[in-house]
Design a protein around this motif. Structure first.
Motif, PDB file in Angstrom:
ATOM      1  N   PHE A  12      30.843 -80.231  35.093  1.00 49.68           N
ATOM      2  CA  PHE A  12      31.385 -81.375  35.218  1.00 49.68           C
ATOM      3  C   PHE A  12      30.397 -82.308  36.416  1.00 49.68           C
ATOM      4  O   PHE A  12      30.881 -83.540  36.413  1.00 49.68           O
ATOM      5  CB  PHE A  12      32.663 -80.511  35.575  1.00 49.68           C
ATOM      6  N   ARG A  31      36.152 -84.442  40.062  1.00 44.56           N
ATOM      7  CA  ARG A  31      36.937 -84.095  39.966  1.00 44.56           C
ATOM      8  C   ARG A  31      37.403 -84.742  39.186  1.00 44.56           C
ATOM      9  O   ARG A  31      38.639 -84.964  38.040  1.00 44.56           O
ATOM     10  CB  ARG A  31      38.088 -83.883  41.242  1.00 44.56           C
ATOM     11  N   ARG A  34      37.207 -84.159  35.850  1.00 44.62           N
ATOM     12  CA  ARG A  34      38.308 -82.503  35.223  1.00 44.62           C
ATOM     13  C   ARG A  34      39.702 -82.833  34.750  1.00 44.62           C
ATOM     14  O   ARG A  34      40.764 -82.856  34.400  1.00 44.62           O
ATOM     15  CB  ARG A  34      38.443 -81.701  36.785  1.00 44.62           C
ATOM     16  N   THR A  38      42.637 -82.489  31.851  1.00 44.13           N
ATOM     17  CA  THR A  38      43.684 -81.960  31.567  1.00 44.13           C
ATOM     18  C   THR A  38      44.242 -82.725  31.291  1.00 44.13           C
ATOM     19  O   THR A  38      45.106 -82.164  30.533  1.00 44.13           O
ATOM     20  CB  THR A  38      44.013 -81.722  33.593  1.00 44.13           C
TER      21      THR A  38
END
Length: 102
Positions: A12, A31, A34, A38
């Motif tokens: 990532f 972040r 990610r 999600t």
């Protein structure tokens, strides 16, 4: 000069840098990537637009290297070209203080 080639699998962290370098997003953090994974893995996302990695049907499994989830680079880039990242963008800095009377 040697032509730069992308690795077969990417983390990532490295993917966030690659996405910006390829011009798929103006900015991206690991972040943020990610979070996108999600959100786009939820059942509210149309099946064809879901995140391509995971344990679900029609998803490619992550390659686990130690504690790091690695994604197939070509699959990730094709997905993001078809369904580009969207979001608010980077933080613009300080904001005016809120008026407590509001």
């Amino acid at each position: 000069m040697t032509e730069r080639t992308d690795p077969d699998y990417i983390s990532f962290t490295d993917a966030a840098t690659l996405i910006v370098r390829r011009g798929l997003a103006g900015s991206m953090t690991p972040r943020g990537l990610r979070y996108m994974a999600t959100v786009r893995s939820s059942k509210n996302t149309p099946a064809g637009q879901r995140w391509p990695f995971g344990d679900g049907p029609a998803q490619r499994p992550y390659l686990i290297a130690g504690k790091t989830r690695m994604m197939h680079t070509e699959t990730l880039l094709k997905y993001l070209e078809e369904y580009p990242p969207t979001g608010r963008g980077p933080d613009k800095g300080q904001r005016a203080p809120r008026d407590p009377e509001e």
